[in-house]
Design an enzyme around this catalytic site. Sequence first.
Site, PDB file in Angstrom:
ATOM      1  N   ASN A   1       0.809  -1.207  -0.058  1.00 45.88           N
ATOM      2  CA  ASN A   1       0.020  -0.196  -0.101  1.00 45.88           C
ATOM      3  C   ASN A   1       0.826   1.255  -0.164  1.00 45.88           C
ATOM      4  O   ASN A   1       2.158   1.170   0.503  1.00 45.88           O
ATOM      5  CB  ASN A   1      -0.969  -0.229   1.373  1.00 45.88           C
ATOM      6  CG  ASN A   1      -1.978  -1.248   1.364  1.00 45.88           C
ATOM      7  OD1 ASN A   1      -2.541  -1.431   0.302  1.00 45.88           O
ATOM      8  ND2 ASN A   1      -2.049  -1.419   2.493  1.00 45.88           N
TER       9      ASN A   1
ATOM     10  N   ASP B   1       0.719   4.560   2.197  1.00 42.29           N
ATOM     11  CA  ASP B   1       0.001   4.983   3.397  1.00 42.29           C
ATOM     12  C   ASP B   1       0.174   6.276   3.663  1.00 42.29           C
ATOM     13  O   ASP B   1       1.353   7.178   3.085  1.00 42.29           O
ATOM     14  CB  ASP B   1       0.944   4.454   4.764  1.00 42.29           C
ATOM     15  CG  ASP B   1       0.826   2.998   5.190  1.00 42.29           C
ATOM     16  OD1 ASP B   1       0.023   2.536   4.377  1.00 42.29           O
ATOM     17  OD2 ASP B   1       1.449   2.400   6.036  1.00 42.29           O
TER      18      ASP B   1
ATOM     19  N   GLY C   1       1.613  -1.704   3.871  1.00 42.43           N
ATOM     20  CA  GLY C   1       0.969  -3.152   3.244  1.00 42.43           C
ATOM     21  C   GLY C   1       2.055  -4.160   4.001  1.00 42.43           C
ATOM     22  O   GLY C   1       2.951  -4.113   4.130  1.00 42.43           O
TER      23      GLY C   1
ATOM     24  N   THR D   1       2.031 -13.912  18.358  1.00 40.34           N
ATOM     25  CA  THR D   1       2.677 -12.796  19.011  1.00 40.34           C
ATOM     26  C   THR D   1       1.878 -12.138  19.963  1.00 40.34           C
ATOM     27  O   THR D   1       0.618 -12.044  19.708  1.00 40.34           O
ATOM     28  CB  THR D   1       2.896 -11.773  17.833  1.00 40.34           C
ATOM     29  OG1 THR D   1       1.770 -11.311  17.177  1.00 40.34           O
ATOM     30  CG2 THR D   1       4.000 -12.614  17.004  1.00 40.34           C
TER      31      THR D   1
ATOM     32  N   GLY E   1       2.149  -9.031  21.541  1.00 38.94           N
ATOM     33  CA  GLY E   1       2.782  -7.500  21.748  1.00 38.94           C
ATOM     34  C   GLY E   1       3.815  -7.497  22.766  1.00 38.94           C
ATOM     35  O   GLY E   1       4.843  -8.295  22.656  1.00 38.94           O
ATOM     36  N   ALA E   2       3.680  -6.690  23.901  1.00 42.44           N
ATOM     37  CA  ALA E   2       4.657  -6.830  24.788  1.00 42.44           C
ATOM     38  C   ALA E   2       5.014  -8.003  25.621  1.00 42.44           C
ATOM     39  O   ALA E   2       6.146  -7.858  26.385  1.00 42.44           O
ATOM     40  CB  ALA E   2       4.641  -5.453  25.877  1.00 42.44           C
TER      41      ALA E   2
ATOM     42  N   ASP F   1       5.588   3.571  18.502  1.00 42.50           N
ATOM     43  CA  ASP F   1       4.755   3.297  17.222  1.00 42.50           C
ATOM     44  C   ASP F   1       4.609   1.784  17.019  1.00 42.50           C
ATOM     45  O   ASP F   1       5.858   1.335  16.716  1.00 42.50           O
ATOM     46  CB  ASP F   1       4.952   4.091  15.999  1.00 42.50           C
ATOM     47  CG  ASP F   1       4.108   3.745  15.106  1.00 42.50           C
ATOM     48  OD1 ASP F   1       2.923   3.121  15.045  1.00 42.50           O
ATOM     49  OD2 ASP F   1       3.939   4.469  13.898  1.00 42.50           O
TER      50      ASP F   1
ATOM     51  N   ASP G   1       4.444  -7.341  11.040  1.00 46.24           N
ATOM     52  CA  ASP G   1       5.138  -7.369   9.840  1.00 46.24           C
ATOM     53  C   ASP G   1       6.665  -7.727   9.899  1.00 46.24           C
ATOM     54  O   ASP G   1       7.390  -8.479   9.340  1.00 46.24           O
ATOM     55  CB  ASP G   1       4.801  -6.249   9.115  1.00 46.24           C
ATOM     56  CG  ASP G   1       3.668  -5.870   8.801  1.00 46.24           C
ATOM     57  OD1 ASP G   1       2.730  -6.734   8.987  1.00 46.24           O
ATOM     58  OD2 ASP G   1       3.304  -4.685   8.714  1.00 46.24           O
TER      59      ASP G   1
END
Length: 314
Positions: A16, A18, A44, A230, A232-233, A257, A263
């Site tokens: 994509n 962005d 993307g 996965t 996250g933290a 962020d 990805d």
Amino acid sequence: MTDADAAKVLVIGAVNVDLVVTADRLPGPGETVVGPGVNSHGGGKGANAAVAAARAGAAVRYCGAVGDDEMGASALGELADEGIDVTEVARIGNVSTGAALIVVDPSGENQIAVGSGANGRVEPEHVREAVTRAADWGAGCVLISTEITPDAAVAAVRAAAEHGIPCVVNPAPVLDELFGVLSVPDILTPNSSELRDLYARTLPDAPRGPAEAEMATALARHLDVTVVVTLGADGVLVVDPTGVTSVPAGEVESVVDTTGAGDTFNGVVAASLAGGLDLVTATRRGAAAASLSVAHVGARTGMPTAEAIEHAAS
Ligand code: ADP
């Protein structure tokens, strides 16, 4: 990596452009907000993961589709600048390159609308041919993310299996069509909400609401695949039918962020597997790389080099 020069990865997924606006707050329905900042960059899930794999040291081919427009040329130019081979990308007339319209507020909260454009026109035959050529090239891993035409995602999974190339599927989003081929790839890499969705829809009679490790174990046993979740933290769980290995996330002083964290993880895991590393080591590298990436604004800015990953994962 033990054999970085030989690591060859084919990434199939969306690309994509962005368009990001920073504003004091997110708009409500029918409302316009005006903010000072606007910038445009490549995105993307497929293209982002391809960049992560390339920075991690792999030779990367990216397969997807763009429109025959300036956005497509710019998106592919950014990938080529990363050393990624974009010759497997279709340029389709009379359709726009995929685009994401993103508004970010001062707390980092965002609102995103994606127009899939050419990503929704990727043909099954096109990805089958790309996988066949990747087999001849000696690809050590095919990474598939599913923001493309459902039939093409399914065709890619089947083609990788037919050619015996290790295959990682990032089921983001969880497409209805994927349920027919969930046991075909070697590794599924959902995040926690995708895991919940896969679990509920694959095992509708199983107890609701168990912990992630339990859901992933049930799914891995039922499908006879490895599930890498996965969190996250909270890091990553590597779950195969025989057991669970927990891999911590890297320590991050200030999370700026998290866009593209998954990805980055997927791209680095694919590069590491293609380089001959075992899955737990590949996961450690992926988690370390993803945690480095969340300390920077933008999906690709913080994606680390092989050297930085080595340092962080050791
Ligand atoms: P997705 O972006 O697909 O939702 P996750 O949010 O699970 O994926 O993040 C993927 C990986 O990124 C995690 O396993 C972790 O290694 C890293 N990561 C994400 N958020 C953080 C965070 N707040 N602190 C440290 N690492 C993080």
